[in-house]
Design an enzyme around this catalytic site. Structure first.
Site, PDB file in Angstrom:
ATOM      1  N   ASN A 453       0.875  -1.173   0.000  1.00 57.42           N
ATOM      2  CA  ASN A 453       0.000   0.000   0.000  1.00 57.42           C
ATOM      3  C   ASN A 453       0.912   1.222   0.000  1.00 57.42           C
ATOM      4  O   ASN A 453       1.509   1.553   1.007  1.00 57.42           O
ATOM      5  CB  ASN A 453      -0.891  -0.037   1.254  1.00 57.42           C
ATOM      6  CG  ASN A 453      -1.692   1.243   1.423  1.00 57.42           C
ATOM      7  OD1 ASN A 453      -1.819   2.033   0.491  1.00 57.42           O
ATOM      8  ND2 ASN A 453      -2.239   1.445   2.614  1.00 57.42           N
ATOM      9  N   LYS A 455       0.211   4.278  -0.306  1.00 61.04           N
ATOM     10  CA  LYS A 455      -0.390   5.474   0.301  1.00 61.04           C
ATOM     11  C   LYS A 455      -0.112   6.704  -0.591  1.00 61.04           C
ATOM     12  O   LYS A 455      -0.002   6.557  -1.808  1.00 61.04           O
ATOM     13  CB  LYS A 455       0.118   5.684   1.724  1.00 61.04           C
ATOM     14  CG  LYS A 455      -0.004   4.417   2.571  1.00 61.04           C
ATOM     15  CD  LYS A 455       0.115   4.693   4.023  1.00 61.04           C
ATOM     16  CE  LYS A 455       0.039   3.387   4.780  1.00 61.04           C
ATOM     17  NZ  LYS A 455       0.058   3.561   6.197  1.00 61.04           N
ATOM     18  N   HIS A 540      -9.543   1.317   4.654  1.00 59.98           N
ATOM     19  CA  HIS A 540      -8.294   1.555   5.383  1.00 59.98           C
ATOM     20  C   HIS A 540      -8.561   2.533   6.528  1.00 59.98           C
ATOM     21  O   HIS A 540      -9.327   3.486   6.371  1.00 59.98           O
ATOM     22  CB  HIS A 540      -7.225   2.112   4.429  1.00 59.98           C
ATOM     23  CG  HIS A 540      -5.854   2.048   5.032  1.00 59.98           C
ATOM     24  ND1 HIS A 540      -5.417   2.952   5.957  1.00 59.98           N
ATOM     25  CD2 HIS A 540      -4.846   1.149   4.866  1.00 59.98           C
ATOM     26  CE1 HIS A 540      -4.177   2.632   6.333  1.00 59.98           C
ATOM     27  NE2 HIS A 540      -3.808   1.532   5.679  1.00 59.98           N
ATOM     28  N   GLU A 542      -6.965   4.902   7.699  1.00 61.78           N
ATOM     29  CA  GLU A 542      -6.689   6.322   7.440  1.00 61.78           C
ATOM     30  C   GLU A 542      -7.871   6.967   6.715  1.00 61.78           C
ATOM     31  O   GLU A 542      -8.209   8.125   6.942  1.00 61.78           O
ATOM     32  CB  GLU A 542      -5.396   6.459   6.611  1.00 61.78           C
ATOM     33  CG  GLU A 542      -4.170   6.183   7.484  1.00 61.78           C
ATOM     34  CD  GLU A 542      -2.978   5.605   6.735  1.00 61.78           C
ATOM     35  OE1 GLU A 542      -2.937   5.679   5.493  1.00 61.78           O
ATOM     36  OE2 GLU A 542      -2.082   5.052   7.409  1.00 61.78           O
ATOM     37  N   GLU A 612      -5.736  -4.871  10.357  1.00 65.37           N
ATOM     38  CA  GLU A 612      -4.663  -3.923  10.635  1.00 65.37           C
ATOM     39  C   GLU A 612      -4.961  -3.180  11.926  1.00 65.37           C
ATOM     40  O   GLU A 612      -5.784  -2.255  11.924  1.00 65.37           O
ATOM     41  CB  GLU A 612      -4.570  -2.894   9.500  1.00 65.37           C
ATOM     42  CG  GLU A 612      -4.280  -3.493   8.152  1.00 65.37           C
ATOM     43  CD  GLU A 612      -3.711  -2.459   7.197  1.00 65.37           C
ATOM     44  OE1 GLU A 612      -2.633  -2.691   6.683  1.00 65.37           O
ATOM     45  OE2 GLU A 612      -4.349  -1.398   7.011  1.00 65.37           O
ATOM     46  N   GLY A 618       2.218   2.066  10.744  1.00 66.38           N
ATOM     47  CA  GLY A 618       3.217   3.126  10.591  1.00 66.38           C
ATOM     48  C   GLY A 618       3.848   3.560  11.898  1.00 66.38           C
ATOM     49  O   GLY A 618       4.513   4.591  11.953  1.00 66.38           O
ATOM     50  N   SER A 658       3.150  -2.282  10.456  1.00 67.06           N
ATOM     51  CA  SER A 658       4.591  -2.362  10.705  1.00 67.06           C
ATOM     52  C   SER A 658       5.153  -3.758  10.437  1.00 67.06           C
ATOM     53  O   SER A 658       5.997  -4.253  11.184  1.00 67.06           O
ATOM     54  CB  SER A 658       4.905  -1.909  12.132  1.00 67.06           C
ATOM     55  OG  SER A 658       4.520  -0.563  12.296  1.00 67.06           O
TER      56      SER A 658
HETATM   57  C1  PEP Z   1      -0.952   0.133   6.039  1.00 66.80           C
HETATM   58  O1  PEP Z   1      -1.093   1.337   6.036  1.00 66.80           O
HETATM   59  O2  PEP Z   1      -1.734  -0.588   5.438  1.00 66.80           O
HETATM   60  C2  PEP Z   1       0.171  -0.429   6.764  1.00 66.80           C
HETATM   61  C3  PEP Z   1       0.158  -1.665   7.135  1.00 66.80           C
HETATM   62  O3  PEP Z   1       1.188   0.418   7.061  1.00 66.80           O
HETATM   63  P1  PEP Z   1       2.614   0.050   7.719  1.00 66.80           P
HETATM   64  O4  PEP Z   1       3.021  -1.250   7.147  1.00 66.80           O
HETATM   65  O5  PEP Z   1       3.473   1.182   7.357  1.00 66.80           O
HETATM   66  O6  PEP Z   1       2.335  -0.032   9.182  1.00 66.80           O
END
Ligand code: PEP
Length: 697
Positions: A453, A455, A540, A542, A612, A618, A658
């Site tokens: 992803n 972003k 997601h 966000e 997630e 992040g 992460s």
């Molecule tokens: C994400 O935003 O889907 C995600 C998993 O981000 P990160 O791997 O950076 O935590």
């Protein structure tokens, strides 16, 4: 708290609907009469034939009872709660009209079991409407007694049971008799006024007219005024005092000659047969031979036998002609007769004014030849049946409540053993030696995916370069799993040109919740598809947080994405506060229920779930492999509950938050983790490749 309120409302509604449906089902004719009263009050008395109203009565009872049971067991929660709300939205204004205009003295919502005034009914419905709003607002808060897989058993058993009750009550008599003429009731006592009680007082006033002048007068002056040349125009009766109305106030037996023999019949210390046929012209004459034999028997033993009817002499004559009846006919009010017995004709046996027995015309007692000489005292039909109300309730419990209770226990045990089995499997699979064995048979059944992803990162040139590098790398060293990159919209068309989509799937990070039109800045699912992309990330955290995407919006997006042939990677996950409050299961469940559990099984199978935890995205914090496995297993279990075990076993559930090359092997080794959704670590080909390679270890 929310759960408690919704479930309290749900139980109240369930019990009221079950009771009201059941009492209507045990007395379908009574329900039919009440519906006819309503229709007449609305001047709709002729729109349906009698059998049509009866069919509506049976249907109404079945719907109320079934919805009550479905609420109790939390079956098809959304649909059931909406139907209950729709019923209450119709019934509440209707009862307001009844309370204000009083065209019917009682609404009949609980049949004869519990008679409420129109105002009491209105308040009851206001409370139920409020409860129905609460339940329809949060239907998924209702906890289930029986898993989805076994709900069909409850649905079919309930509908068949309640229809069988109605049909049997029609064929025989109401299985529970709530009227004042039930077996064991003493009619004389039912007619008696308690000492000191007064009858209700009524006053009638008359409007008379003479020489264009009108005046209102009472009965006292009426005759004098009429003699003086006043003529009658209208009259009005008002009830002055409430008084006491005995439960039986309209029972009378009047011979065709006009003699009232009610007292004589009730004073008879021996047996009296009453053949009750409210309307002879509509009465069932198929068992006339049995009726005639009973009359013969009663004559030989000196018992009274009267046919009580509201039909006039002509119909009585016709009945005599077709059945050869020799018994005497007496006149009684039709409403009273329909209250005495729900059968036309039906047979009532009295002794000392007490109802000893009641039989529908379908189940008339038969006097066998060898017992015809015996008096009723020595025959079973002359005794009060031993079939008591507690006995009937016990039978009901055995036939309906017990099977469903056993089903619930079996279902819960089944769910529990499945949970135990799964837990055992998880424990076994988390042992160190298993960590290396990441391509176990069970996991191999569903697709393993590592999805990136990007972003809002990478300009077009950098994005193309990264995609090219990844494409070349994976072509040279084929991955052991599906790989997807989800990029900003502007990259899609360019990257699609060179990407080998047999190795790397391409997806967007979002799409609009509208099909097309004046939505400046939005990109529709159809547009995404037209770039050559196959996937889209939806839900997601966000986007939920910064762009306020609600479950309803996401539901629309999922539908549109699938309609346009995009595969959805649907994200769910809890915040830090929610995890700390131990609410992670509740949150992911609500997210699935709010946006994807509406899909058919076929459509749901096309979805990839990405769990997630928001606190891990992040932030550098990763859920431990055990934490992630625990909630992945839970997510799979609720998918199983909704769509069945097979669908759950086939659903790919990714972990995101992460995830890096260093922790991916341990995470991916867990039996319910089928890959990852990777944010930060997908922006460098080497990092991303490191995670993809976790499937090779
Ligand atoms: C994400 O935003 O889907 C995600 C998993 O981000 P990160 O791997 O950076 O935590």
């Amino acid at each position: 708290m929310k759960k408690l309120i919704v479930n309290t409302c749900r139980l109240v509604l369930a019990l009221v609907f079950i009771l009201s449906g059941f009492v209507k089902a045990v007395d379908p004719l009574g329900t039919q009469y009440k519906l006819q009263d309503y229709m007449e009050a609305m001047h709709l008395g002729t729109i349906l034939p009698e059998w049509g109203v009866l069919a509506v009565a049976v249907g109404q009872a079945a719907v109320e009872f079934s919805l009550g049971v479905f609420l109790l067991f939390a079956i098809r929660r959304r649909l059931t709660s909406r139907l209950v709300l729709a019923i209450m939205l119709v019934m509440t204004p209707l009862t307001l009209w009844l309370a204000l205009t009083n065209p019917i003295s009682d609404c009949g919502c609980f049949g004869d079991a519990l008679v409420l005034t129109n105002w009491q009914t209105l308040w009851k419905n206001v409370v139920l409407l409020a409860a129905a709003v609460v339940v329809a607002w949060r239907p998924l808060e209702m906890f289930r007694f029986v898993s989805r897989t076994n709900q069909w058993i409850v649905i079919n058993y309930t509908v068949l049971f309640i229809l069988a009750i109605s049909l049997w009550s029609l064929y025989d008599l109401p299985q529970f008799d709530f009227r004042p003429y039930h077996i064991g009731a003493n009619i004389k006592e039912g007619m008696a006024m308690p000492e000191g009680a007064e009858q209700p007082q009524f006053e009638t006033t008359f409007i008379l007219q003479k020489d264009g002048e009108q005046r209102e007068t009472t009965l006292n002056e009426y005759t004098a005024l009429v003699d003086a040349g006043w003529t009658f125009v209208d009259s009005r009766t008002v009830q002055l005092t409430q008084g006491y109305v005995p439960p039986i106030h309209d029972f009378s037996v009047v011979t065709v000659e006009g003699d009232d023999i009610t007292d004589e019949v009730l004073a008879d210390t021996s047996y009296t047969f009453l053949l009750v046929a409210p309307y002879l012209e509509r009465a069932d004459d198929s068992r006339f031979d049995l009726i005639n034999e009973l009359y013969e028997y009663s004559r030989e033993h000196g018992y009274g036998f009267y046919c009580l009817t509201a039909s006039l002499e002509e119909e009585q004559e016709h009945w005599r002609d077709i059945t050869g009846a020799e018994y005497p006919f007496c006149q009684t009010d039709p409403i009273t007769l329909k209250t005495v017995i729900r059968s036309n004709p039906g047979l009532v046996l009295l002794k000392n004014a007490t109802v000893m027995g009641k039989w529908s015309h379908n189940r008339l007692p038969v006097i066998a030849q060898e017992t015809a000489a015996l008096p009723l005292e020595q025959l079973p039909m002359g005794q009060m049946p031993g079939d008591t109300v507690p006995g009937k309730i016990l039978r009901l419990l055995l036939w309906f409540v017990l099977p469903l209770a056993l089903l619930t226990i079996a279902d819960r045990l089944w769910m529990w053993t499945r949970w135990l089995r799964r837990k055992k499997k998880v424990d076994k699979e988390t042992s160190t030696e298993h960590i290396n064995n990441i391509t176990s048979n069970e996991k191999a059944m569903r697709k393993k995916i590592v999805a990136g992803n990007w972003k809002m990162n990478m300009n077009l040139q950098d994005g193309i370069a990264l995609a090219k590098e990844l494409n070349d790398t994976l072509k040279a060293d084929k991955p052991n799993c599906g790989v997807v990159i989800c990029t900003p919209f502007i990259h899609l068309a360019s990257i699609a040109q060179f990407l080998d989509q047999d190795i790397i799937g391409l997806g967007a990070e979002n799409c609009a919740d509208k099909e097309k039109g004046a939505f400046t800045g939005e990109v529709s699912a159809e547009m995404v598809k037209s770039t050559g992309a196959q996937y889209v990330i939806l839900g997601h955290s966000e986007r939920r947080e910064y762009y306020k995407e609600t479950p309803e919006i996401l539901k629309e997006k999922v539908i549109l994405a699938q309609k346009n042939g995009l595969k959805v990677i649907f994200c769910i996950g809890e915040s830090k506060d929610e995890r700390e409050a131990g609410k992670q299961n509740e949150v992911v469940k609500a997210e699935l229920e709010g946006s994807v559990f509406n899909l058919s099984e076929e459509d749901f199978r096309k979805i990839v779930i990405a769990y997630e935890p928001i606190w891990a995205i992040g932030t550098g914090l990763t859920a431990t492999a055990e934490q992630a496995e625990e909630i992945h297993a839970y997510i799979r279990s609720i998918i199983a509950e909704k769509y069945g075990q097979e669908v759950a076993d086939d659903t790919t559930i990714l972990y995101g938050g992460s995830c890096k090359a260093s922790n991916a092997p341990e995470l991916f080794a867990k039996p319910d983790i089928d890959g990852g959704l990777i944010g930060g670590a997908s922006l460098k080909a080497a990092d991303f490749k490191g995670i993809i390679d976790a499937w090779k270890k």
